[in-house]
Design a protein around this motif. Structure first.
Motif, PDB file in Angstrom:
ATOM      1  N   SER A   1       0.823  -1.209   0.000  1.00 26.48           N
ATOM      2  CA  SER A   1       0.000   0.000   0.000  1.00 26.48           C
ATOM      3  C   SER A   1       0.859   1.262   0.000  1.00 26.48           C
ATOM      4  N   ILE A   2       2.033   1.198   0.625  1.00 26.39           N
ATOM      5  CA  ILE A   2       2.948   2.347   0.602  1.00 26.39           C
ATOM      6  C   ILE A   2       3.395   2.614  -0.828  1.00 26.39           C
ATOM      7  N   TRP A   3       3.768   1.550  -1.530  1.00 24.11           N
ATOM      8  CA  TRP A   3       4.145   1.673  -2.940  1.00 24.11           C
ATOM      9  C   TRP A   3       2.978   2.181  -3.776  1.00 24.11           C
ATOM     10  N   MET A   4       1.777   1.646  -3.512  1.00 22.05           N
ATOM     11  CA  MET A   4       0.610   2.022  -4.298  1.00 22.05           C
ATOM     12  C   MET A   4       0.303   3.509  -4.153  1.00 22.05           C
TER      13      MET A   4
ATOM     14  N   GLN B   1       2.146   9.979  -8.080  1.00 16.10           N
ATOM     15  CA  GLN B   1       2.945  10.355  -9.247  1.00 16.10           C
ATOM     16  C   GLN B   1       2.119  10.393 -10.529  1.00 16.10           C
ATOM     17  N   LEU B   2       1.191   9.461 -10.670  1.00 16.64           N
ATOM     18  CA  LEU B   2       0.467   9.303 -11.932  1.00 16.64           C
ATOM     19  C   LEU B   2      -0.966   9.817 -11.887  1.00 16.64           C
TER      20      LEU B   2
ATOM     21  N   THR C   1      10.086   3.705  -4.251  1.00 16.68           N
ATOM     22  CA  THR C   1       9.474   5.013  -4.429  1.00 16.68           C
ATOM     23  C   THR C   1      10.046   5.664  -5.682  1.00 16.68           C
ATOM     24  N   GLY C   2       9.432   6.779  -6.075  1.00 16.38           N
ATOM     25  CA  GLY C   2       9.955   7.540  -7.203  1.00 16.38           C
ATOM     26  C   GLY C   2       9.976   6.745  -8.489  1.00 16.38           C
TER      27      GLY C   2
ATOM     28  N   ALA D   1       9.378   3.005  -8.211  1.00 19.33           N
ATOM     29  CA  ALA D   1       7.969   2.663  -8.008  1.00 19.33           C
ATOM     30  C   ALA D   1       7.243   2.583  -9.342  1.00 19.33           C
ATOM     31  N   LEU D   2       7.550   3.488 -10.245  1.00 17.97           N
ATOM     32  CA  LEU D   2       6.920   3.475 -11.562  1.00 17.97           C
ATOM     33  C   LEU D   2       7.388   2.284 -12.397  1.00 17.97           C
ATOM     34  N   THR D   3       8.639   1.894 -12.219  1.00 21.78           N
ATOM     35  CA  THR D   3       9.125   0.700 -12.923  1.00 21.78           C
ATOM     36  C   THR D   3       8.333  -0.526 -12.491  1.00 21.78           C
TER      37      THR D   3
END
Length: 234
Positions: free
Chosen positions: A20-23, A29-30, A166-167, A170-172
């Protein structure tokens, strides 16, 4: 790009909390929409003959989710804050959000009136919403959390994390997850775990093991987590 995701969680699961932290990082970001949904590990792992979670006056994760239902009816953002507060208390500080007195304190910290706590537990329809969310995962063949649903009802279990990126990283990971969701006949992608990985997992579970008052069960099998923490002699 997928813009909406339904994130099913049990508030007491340490791995769902890390995911959930990643989500949240990806969402921010998006500009994604994250709908927080429920799933009960108490229910999926219930032994035959024992009470259902919803048959108890207070039932650890289930009761916390009933409060979450009442918050979600007002605003999804309130449920987001509630999950974050429960998770930080247990999985970062080793506290006891599953006890009523701690749960009341955490709810007060959100600026929500204390009456909501009792109202949520007195309202039988809060059971119904949890059961509906839970059954959605079961009907899809799911068995645990985190389970993510994407538009079109494509769902995935995971990702399972202990050190959420994160950052840019995270998007990768988001690209990996959504890429797999776009390939419905790819069923599993798993990384073997080394002793170093086991030590990292054990360290991440320290607060959870300190705060929990229950046995951890995975698909009907008791999981011994303490040895992961004890292997380094601390």
């Amino acid at each position: 790009m997928k813009t909406t995701v339904d994130f099913h969680f049990d508030p007491l699961c340490p791995f769902a909390y890390q995911t959930s932290i990643w989500m949240r990082d990806v969402r921010d970001q998006l500009g994604l929409t994250v709908n927080w949904r429920f799933f009960s590990l108490e229910e999926i792992n219930r032994e035959e003959g024992k009470k259902h979670a919803y048959e108890r006056d207070w039932s650890y994760g289930w009761s916390l989710m009933r409060i979450g239902v009442a918050l979600r009816r007002r605003d999804m953002a309130l449920l987001d804050d509630w999950y974050a507060a429960i998770g930080a208390e247990l999985h970062e500080r080793g506290g006891t959000p599953h006890l009523p007195e701690t749960a009341r304190r955490l709810l007060e910290g959100l600026g929500v009136e204390d009456e909501l706590f009792d109202q949520a537990l007195a309202d039988p329809t809060t059971h119904d919403e949890i059961r509906a969310d839970h059954q959605r995962v079961v009907d899809a063949g799911g068995f645990g959390v985190p389970t993510l649903f994407f538009p079109g009802e494509q769902c995935l279990f995971g990702p399972v994390l202990v050190d959420p990126p994160t950052g840019a990283q995270a998007l990768t990971l988001w690209q990996v997850v959504t890429g797999m969701a776009a390939l419905p006949h790819v069923y599993e992608l798993q990384r073997p775990k080394t002793s170093t990985d086991a030590a990292l997992i054990g360290e991440s579970l320290r607060p959870y093991i300190r705060g929990r008052d229950w046995v951890s069960i995975n698909r009907g099998r008791v999981i011994e987590l303490e040895h992961l923490v004890e292997r380094d002699g601390k």
